[in-house]
Motif scaffolding. Structure first.
Motif, short mmCIF file in Angstrom:
data_model
loop_
_atom_site.label_atom_id
_atom_site.label_comp_id
_atom_site.label_asym_id
_atom_site.label_seq_id
_atom_site.Cartn_x
_atom_site.Cartn_y
_atom_site.Cartn_z
N HIS A 29 -44.66 82.74 -157.17
CA HIS A 29 -44.82 82.18 -158.51
C HIS A 29 -46.01 81.22 -158.63
N HIS A 30 -46.72 81.00 -157.52
CA HIS A 30 -47.86 80.06 -157.56
C HIS A 30 -49.10 80.64 -156.91
N LEU A 31 -49.27 81.95 -157.03
CA LEU A 31 -50.44 82.58 -156.41
C LEU A 31 -51.75 82.08 -157.01
N HIS A 32 -51.72 81.62 -158.24
CA HIS A 32 -52.93 81.16 -158.90
C HIS A 32 -53.37 79.78 -158.43
N THR A 33 -52.54 79.10 -157.66
CA THR A 33 -52.84 77.74 -157.20
C THR A 33 -53.28 77.74 -155.75
N LYS A 34 -53.76 76.60 -155.29
CA LYS A 34 -54.10 76.43 -153.89
C LYS A 34 -52.81 76.14 -153.13
N LEU A 35 -52.43 77.03 -152.23
CA LEU A 35 -51.18 76.89 -151.50
C LEU A 35 -51.46 76.19 -150.17
N VAL A 36 -50.85 75.03 -150.01
CA VAL A 36 -51.11 74.17 -148.86
C VAL A 36 -49.91 74.19 -147.93
N LEU A 37 -50.14 74.43 -146.66
CA LEU A 37 -49.05 74.55 -145.69
C LEU A 37 -48.19 73.30 -145.64
N SER A 38 -48.80 72.13 -145.68
CA SER A 38 -48.03 70.89 -145.60
C SER A 38 -47.07 70.76 -146.78
N GLU A 39 -47.50 71.22 -147.96
CA GLU A 39 -46.64 71.13 -149.13
C GLU A 39 -45.50 72.16 -149.06
N LEU A 40 -45.78 73.34 -148.54
CA LEU A 40 -44.74 74.34 -148.36
C LEU A 40 -43.69 73.84 -147.37
N ALA A 41 -44.16 73.22 -146.30
CA ALA A 41 -43.23 72.71 -145.28
C ALA A 41 -42.37 71.58 -145.84
N ALA A 42 -43.00 70.70 -146.60
CA ALA A 42 -42.25 69.57 -147.18
C ALA A 42 -41.19 70.06 -148.16
N MET A 43 -41.49 71.14 -148.82
CA MET A 43 -40.56 71.70 -149.82
C MET A 43 -39.24 72.11 -149.19
N VAL A 44 -39.28 72.55 -147.93
CA VAL A 44 -38.06 72.99 -147.25
C VAL A 44 -37.68 72.03 -146.12
N TYR A 45 -38.25 70.82 -146.18
CA TYR A 45 -37.89 69.74 -145.24
C TYR A 45 -38.09 70.14 -143.78
N MET A 46 -39.23 70.70 -143.50
CA MET A 46 -39.57 71.11 -142.15
C MET A 46 -40.97 70.62 -141.81
N SER A 47 -41.28 70.57 -140.52
CA SER A 47 -42.65 70.29 -140.11
C SER A 47 -43.48 71.55 -140.29
N GLN A 48 -44.79 71.38 -140.39
CA GLN A 48 -45.66 72.54 -140.54
C GLN A 48 -45.52 73.49 -139.35
N ARG A 49 -45.41 72.92 -138.18
CA ARG A 49 -45.31 73.73 -136.96
C ARG A 49 -44.04 74.56 -136.96
N ASN A 50 -42.91 73.92 -137.32
CA ASN A 50 -41.63 74.65 -137.33
C ASN A 50 -41.60 75.73 -138.40
N LEU A 51 -42.17 75.42 -139.57
CA LEU A 51 -42.19 76.42 -140.64
C LEU A 51 -43.06 77.61 -140.23
#
Length: 310
Positions: free
Chosen positions: A225-247
């Protein structure tokens, strides 16, 4: 908006899961935002299940006039107790439904009913693996195929045994509302979406969403739903309460593809679809989050598409 109607056809001694699995898919579709009108009909006055459970609120066939936009699903039944005394009532009803272009489906042994009504003559079809040989022997005009979850032949659909009614119903929902919504329904039901190897659906959704990990699903939904935006790994990880490495590790282990690859392929797939629909190159690039029209033009050329520049 008018709800699309799904009419469930019940024989006596119907198998409960053949019916309930498909019913639940369309019910959950409503819970997820795209409701269907569910109706239940039978040529029998008091149909029951093969397991002894009875039904109420089942209408006679004459109470419903099938329309071309309807979906009719015939649930499988205990063939050893199938009463053919009322064949003259229900056969014309099913033939009419198929003849006007309604979507007519069978689950499991209900393929025998469609065959008796002549709806499968000359068609590829399937049924429960334990009955495929009998179906072919009794109805030689059919092209019975084994080891397939479901088969579509024009407006006639047949599915294999029992739980494959769920697969077929999810496919019908997908045809109406797209793969992303079908996966939302499947996730709510905590089931996998399965597809035959011969399926024409080779979407990125189908290739990498056959899992039930809610965190990865949440990330995939957000990306979709957000392909038009800049998708940042840190924000994706924070969204599911995980570290970037674990995600990163979890996503790859669950889907078999990295997050970056998933985003790239999803963007490219959506872009190709929009270009096929005649959308302009610049708009498609912006909508899909693709960096440049030149890059998108190269992708379109590789896919054999002629892109509109302006």
């Amino acid at each position: 908006m008018k709800k699309r109607r799904v009419i469930f056809f019940l024989f006596d001694h119907v198998h409960l899961l053949d019916l309930a699995g498909a019913v639940t898919v369309f019910y959950e579709a409503g819970c997820c935002g795209h409701p269907y009108e569910l109706r239940y009909v039978s040529p029998f006055t008091a149909p029951g299940t093969s397991s002894g459970l009875g039904f109420t609120q089942v209408e006679p066939l004459g109470a419903i006039t099938v329309q071309p936009e309807d979906i009719v699903i015939v649930a499988g039944m205990d063939l050893s107790k199938w009463d053919h005394a009322d064949d003259g009532i229900w056969i014309p009803w099913l033939q009419h439904a198929a003849g006007i272009g309604a979507t007519v489906c069978s689950v499991c042994t209900a393929a025998f009913a469609l065959a008796v009504a002549g709806l499968l003559d000359g068609r590829s079809c399937t049924t429960h693996w334990g009955y495929t040989r009998a179906l072919q022997q009794h109805f030689p005009k059919l092209k019975v195929i084994e080891n397939r979850l479901f088969i579509k032949s024009d407006n006639i659909y047949t599915s294999a045994g029992i739980s494959t009614g769920i697969d077929l119903a999810l496919f019908l929902v997908e045809e109406d509302h797209g793969p992303a919504f079908a996966y939302t329904v499947a996730r709510d039901m905590v089931v996998y979406i399965r597809r035959d190897g011969a399926s024409s659906q080779q979407s990125i959704h189908l290739q990498h969403r056959q899992h039930i990990n809610h965190q990865v699903h949440a990330v995939q939904d957000h990306i979709t739903h957000h392909l038009h935006t800049k998708l940042v790994l840190s924000e994706l990880a924070a969204m599911v309460y995980m570290s970037q490495r674990n995600l990163t590790r979890l996503f790859k282990s669950i889907t078999g593809i990295t997050i970056g690859e998933y985003i790239r392929v999803l963007r490219e797939e959506k872009a190709m679809q929009l270009l096929k629909e005649g959308e302009k190159l610049a708009w498609v690039a912006k909508t899909c989050g693709i960096g440049s029209t030149r890059q998108l033009g190269q992708l379109a050329k590789k896919a054999g598409l002629k892109a509109k520049m302006a």
